[in-house]
Scaffold this active site. Structure first.
Site, PDB file in Angstrom:
ATOM      1  N   GLY A  13       0.821  -1.212   0.000  1.00  0.00           N
ATOM      2  CA  GLY A  13       0.000   0.000   0.000  1.00  0.00           C
ATOM      3  C   GLY A  13       0.848   1.252   0.000  1.00  0.00           C
ATOM      4  N   ASP A  59      -4.038 -12.867   2.902  1.00  0.00           N
ATOM      5  CA  ASP A  59      -5.048 -12.026   3.540  1.00  0.00           C
ATOM      6  C   ASP A  59      -4.860 -12.138   5.055  1.00  0.00           C
ATOM      7  OD1 ASP A  59      -7.605 -11.159   4.648  1.00  0.00           O
ATOM      8  OD2 ASP A  59      -8.276 -11.160   2.556  1.00  0.00           O
ATOM      9  N   LYS A  92     -13.328  -7.250   9.788  1.00  0.00           N
ATOM     10  CA  LYS A  92     -12.564  -8.508   9.884  1.00  0.00           C
ATOM     11  C   LYS A  92     -11.070  -8.253   9.712  1.00  0.00           C
ATOM     12  CE  LYS A  92     -15.945 -11.893   8.279  1.00  0.00           C
ATOM     13  NZ  LYS A  92     -16.312 -12.747   7.131  1.00  0.00           N
ATOM     14  N   ASN A 100      -4.534 -12.382  14.412  1.00  0.00           N
ATOM     15  CA  ASN A 100      -3.555 -13.251  13.745  1.00  0.00           C
ATOM     16  C   ASN A 100      -2.124 -12.760  13.930  1.00  0.00           C
ATOM     17  OD1 ASN A 100      -5.363 -15.201  12.805  1.00  0.00           O
ATOM     18  ND2 ASN A 100      -5.894 -13.972  11.011  1.00  0.00           N
ATOM     19  N   TYR A 146     -14.462   1.115  10.165  1.00  0.00           N
ATOM     20  CA  TYR A 146     -13.029   1.442  10.245  1.00  0.00           C
ATOM     21  C   TYR A 146     -12.678   1.871  11.672  1.00  0.00           C
ATOM     22  CZ  TYR A 146      -8.608   3.784   8.978  1.00  0.00           C
ATOM     23  OH  TYR A 146      -7.291   4.190   8.872  1.00  0.00           O
ATOM     24  N   ARG A 187      -9.119   9.988  -1.232  1.00  0.00           N
ATOM     25  CA  ARG A 187      -8.679  10.846  -0.135  1.00  0.00           C
ATOM     26  C   ARG A 187      -8.448  12.260  -0.657  1.00  0.00           C
ATOM     27  NH1 ARG A 187      -4.750   6.891   3.317  1.00  0.00           N
ATOM     28  NH2 ARG A 187      -4.468   5.784   1.363  1.00  0.00           N
TER      29      ARG A 187
HETATM   30  P1  NAD Z   1      -3.506   1.712   1.729  1.00  0.00           P
HETATM   31  O1  NAD Z   1      -4.924   1.394   1.438  1.00  0.00           O
HETATM   32  O2  NAD Z   1      -2.675   2.299   0.645  1.00  0.00           O
HETATM   33  O3  NAD Z   1      -2.736   0.447   2.278  1.00  0.00           O
HETATM   34  C1  NAD Z   1      -3.344  -0.615   2.940  1.00  0.00           C
HETATM   35  C2  NAD Z   1      -2.743  -1.916   2.417  1.00  0.00           C
HETATM   36  O4  NAD Z   1      -3.337  -3.014   3.126  1.00  0.00           O
HETATM   37  C3  NAD Z   1      -3.022  -2.140   0.937  1.00  0.00           C
HETATM   38  O5  NAD Z   1      -1.846  -2.544   0.288  1.00  0.00           O
HETATM   39  C4  NAD Z   1      -4.077  -3.247   0.931  1.00  0.00           C
HETATM   40  O6  NAD Z   1      -4.064  -4.018  -0.240  1.00  0.00           O
HETATM   41  C5  NAD Z   1      -3.688  -4.023   2.178  1.00  0.00           C
HETATM   42  N1  NAD Z   1      -4.801  -4.810   2.733  1.00  0.00           N
HETATM   43  C6  NAD Z   1      -6.069  -4.401   2.954  1.00  0.00           C
HETATM   44  N2  NAD Z   1      -6.790  -5.398   3.479  1.00  0.00           N
HETATM   45  C7  NAD Z   1      -5.953  -6.469   3.602  1.00  0.00           C
HETATM   46  C8  NAD Z   1      -6.106  -7.786   4.059  1.00  0.00           C
HETATM   47  N3  NAD Z   1      -7.284  -8.233   4.521  1.00  0.00           N
HETATM   48  N4  NAD Z   1      -5.033  -8.617   4.032  1.00  0.00           N
HETATM   49  C9  NAD Z   1      -3.835  -8.188   3.551  1.00  0.00           C
HETATM   50  N5  NAD Z   1      -3.625  -6.941   3.102  1.00  0.00           N
HETATM   51  C10 NAD Z   1      -4.676  -6.091   3.126  1.00  0.00           C
HETATM   52  O7  NAD Z   1      -3.527   2.698   2.999  1.00  0.00           O
HETATM   53  P2  NAD Z   1      -2.343   3.438   3.762  1.00  0.00           P
HETATM   54  O8  NAD Z   1      -2.659   4.870   3.767  1.00  0.00           O
HETATM   55  O9  NAD Z   1      -1.028   2.972   3.290  1.00  0.00           O
HETATM   56  O10 NAD Z   1      -2.599   2.919   5.243  1.00  0.00           O
HETATM   57  C11 NAD Z   1      -1.791   1.914   5.843  1.00  0.00           C
HETATM   58  C12 NAD Z   1      -2.239   1.723   7.285  1.00  0.00           C
HETATM   59  O11 NAD Z   1      -2.091   2.947   8.011  1.00  0.00           O
HETATM   60  C13 NAD Z   1      -3.694   1.288   7.437  1.00  0.00           C
HETATM   61  O12 NAD Z   1      -3.793   0.354   8.475  1.00  0.00           O
HETATM   62  C14 NAD Z   1      -4.386   2.574   7.822  1.00  0.00           C
HETATM   63  O13 NAD Z   1      -5.551   2.335   8.592  1.00  0.00           O
HETATM   64  C15 NAD Z   1      -3.317   3.290   8.623  1.00  0.00           C
HETATM   65  N6  NAD Z   1      -3.531   4.743   8.617  1.00  0.00           N
HETATM   66  C16 NAD Z   1      -3.232   5.485   7.503  1.00  0.00           C
HETATM   67  C17 NAD Z   1      -3.478   6.844   7.505  1.00  0.00           C
HETATM   68  C18 NAD Z   1      -3.162   7.723   6.325  1.00  0.00           C
HETATM   69  O14 NAD Z   1      -3.468   8.913   6.378  1.00  0.00           O
HETATM   70  N7  NAD Z   1      -2.536   7.263   5.271  1.00  0.00           N
HETATM   71  C19 NAD Z   1      -4.041   7.450   8.641  1.00  0.00           C
HETATM   72  C20 NAD Z   1      -4.342   6.659   9.734  1.00  0.00           C
HETATM   73  C21 NAD Z   1      -4.064   5.308   9.724  1.00  0.00           C
HETATM   74  N1  UDP Z   2     -12.939  15.766   1.116  1.00  0.00           N
HETATM   75  C1  UDP Z   2     -13.322  16.758   0.223  1.00  0.00           C
HETATM   76  N2  UDP Z   2     -13.250  16.484  -1.098  1.00  0.00           N
HETATM   77  C2  UDP Z   2     -12.786  15.300  -1.592  1.00  0.00           C
HETATM   78  C3  UDP Z   2     -12.380  14.303  -0.684  1.00  0.00           C
HETATM   79  C4  UDP Z   2     -12.480  14.567   0.670  1.00  0.00           C
HETATM   80  O1  UDP Z   2     -13.735  17.860   0.620  1.00  0.00           O
HETATM   81  O2  UDP Z   2     -12.748  15.143  -2.834  1.00  0.00           O
HETATM   82  C5  UDP Z   2     -12.996  16.076   2.559  1.00  0.00           C
HETATM   83  C6  UDP Z   2     -13.693  15.017   3.410  1.00  0.00           C
HETATM   84  O3  UDP Z   2     -15.090  15.262   3.457  1.00  0.00           O
HETATM   85  C7  UDP Z   2     -13.019  15.235   4.751  1.00  0.00           C
HETATM   86  C8  UDP Z   2     -11.590  15.670   4.380  1.00  0.00           C
HETATM   87  O4  UDP Z   2     -11.665  16.100   3.037  1.00  0.00           O
HETATM   88  O5  UDP Z   2     -13.641  16.281   5.450  1.00  0.00           O
HETATM   89  C9  UDP Z   2     -10.559  14.550   4.500  1.00  0.00           C
HETATM   90  O6  UDP Z   2     -11.052  13.434   3.791  1.00  0.00           O
HETATM   91  P1  UDP Z   2     -10.200  12.093   3.597  1.00  0.00           P
HETATM   92  O7  UDP Z   2     -11.111  11.093   2.984  1.00  0.00           O
HETATM   93  O8  UDP Z   2      -8.926  12.416   2.907  1.00  0.00           O
HETATM   94  O9  UDP Z   2      -9.776  11.659   5.074  1.00  0.00           O
HETATM   95  P2  UDP Z   2     -10.574  11.477   6.465  1.00  0.00           P
HETATM   96  O10 UDP Z   2     -11.947  12.078   6.345  1.00  0.00           O
HETATM   97  O11 UDP Z   2     -10.608  10.015   6.693  1.00  0.00           O
HETATM   98  O12 UDP Z   2      -9.740  12.229   7.419  1.00  0.00           O
END
Ligand code: NAD
Ligand code: UDP
Length: 312
Positions: A13, A59, A92, A100, A146, A187
């Protein structure tokens, strides 16, 4: 000589792929586990030449066995459109994935870090958010699969630690952005940049007065790796994010300015339970990790825009 053997779940990811890269650069052997739901092989294909890197299609809701020293548990879709696509699966992934990975860590005596989130605070009533705050989450709303999944994961981590002495770390990540975000994952940073570069309307949900605090990926990973390397009795949870807080309207204007785009701003309905404000209090991270962010939004956006210019 190899320093450590490390498993990164969700390694294909956005954050996971940068983490794999960093851990390899630091001389570790890295196994990247992913089911490729929101991640992609493209994110890690450049690492495949490295003999100390391997990819595993798996997974996390299913048991998995490997011998490693450390586990970074990042597997979970992170963008609202993806985690709401199959909410039961999202729960899940967080809950069974945590069970796990904790079971594995217990069996092989590995240290395990959970990628938790600012979403555990829900739509917060205190500002900025400190780790002591219990949060304000709607347990039956569209974001609950989530938010509550991540909250239960924290519960599991704390209790495997207390009951079974598993070495754990919990990081609460605030909105993080940068190269390799999926261009269509919905996002806000990636949406606005892609829209601006294509000359499409910039979609602000609601009035655009809601705030978020955006952390550049390199800063975030620095905090995450520092947390993994803290002494065993520091387990968190610890907020890691950039306290610079912006409204979505300010973000849109910044993206328009930096891309030089002539896209129009349009207003769309605000999704249910969308948090109105979010800013990390990072006093604990400063004290325990010696960490604070170094890359301001303008600079991080520039790097992210350069990336999206190459791919869209
Ligand atoms: P992302 O969606 O790019 O990465 C998530 C990865 O997990 C993907 O590669 C996806 O294929 C894999 N995945 C999903 N379900 C799976 C499963 N059941 N088994 C195996 N792999 C699985 O998102 P990211 O931004 O890189 O986020 C990574 C982690 O950080 C997540 O746990 C997310 O909740 C956490 N997080 C990210 C942010 C952010 O702003 N980017 C903020 C808060 C928390
Ligand atoms: N948002 C927006 N336009 C977009 C996508 C998101 O205004 O095209 C807003 C969304 O409603 C939220 C903020 O941007 O208030 C951040 O959204 P994001 O999905 O990036 O993250 P999260 O809400 O999980 O913090």
């Amino acid at each position: 000589m190899i320093k450590k053997k490390i498993l990164v779940t969700g390694g294909a990811g956005f954050l996971g792929s940068h983490l794999c890269e960093r851990l390899l650069k630091e001389g570790n052997e890295v196994a990247c586990l992913d089911n490729y739901f929101t991640g992609s092989k493209t994110n890690v294909v450049h690492l495949l030449d490295n003999p100390y890197f391997e990819m595993i299609r798996h997974d996390v809701t299913m048991p998995f066995f490997i011998e490693v020293d450390e586990i970074y548990n990042l597997a979970c879709p992170a963008s609202p459109i993806h985690y709401q696509y199959n909410p039961i699966k999202t729960v899940k992934t967080s809950v069974m994935g945590a069970i796990n990975m904790l079971g594995l860590a217990k069996r092989i005596k590995a240290k395990v870090l959970q990628a938790s989130t600012s979403e555990v605070y829900g739509d917060p009533e205190i500002h900025p958010q400190t780790e002591e705050y219990w949060g304000h989450v709607n347990p039956i709303g569209p974001r609950s699969c989530y938010d509550e999944g991540k909250r239960v994961a924290e519960t599991l981590f704390i209790n495997y630690h207390k009951q079974n002495d598993v070495k754990i770390k919990i990081i609460r990540i605030f909105n993080t952005y940068g190269p390799r975000m999926h261009p269509h994952d919905g996002r806000v940073v990636s949406n606005f940049i892609v829209q601006a570069l294509k000359g499409e309307d910039i979609t602000i949900y609601g009035s655009g007065s809601q705030t978020r605090s955006f952390c550049y990926v390199d800063d975030l990973l620095d905090g995450m790796i520092r947390l993994m390397n803290t002494r065993d009795d520091f387990i968190g949870p610890v907020n890691v994010g950039n306290p610079g807080e912006f409204t979505m309207l300010e973000l849109a204007e910044l993206v328009l300015k930096q891309t030089g785009s002539r896209s129009k701003i349009v207003y769309m309905p605000l999704p249910a339970d969308d948090p109105t404000q979010r800013q990390p209090n990072i006093t604990l991270a400063r004290k325990e990790l010696g960490w604070e962010p170094t890359i301001p939004l303008e600079e991080g956006l520039k790097r992210t825009i350069d990336y999206f210019k190459r791919i869209v």
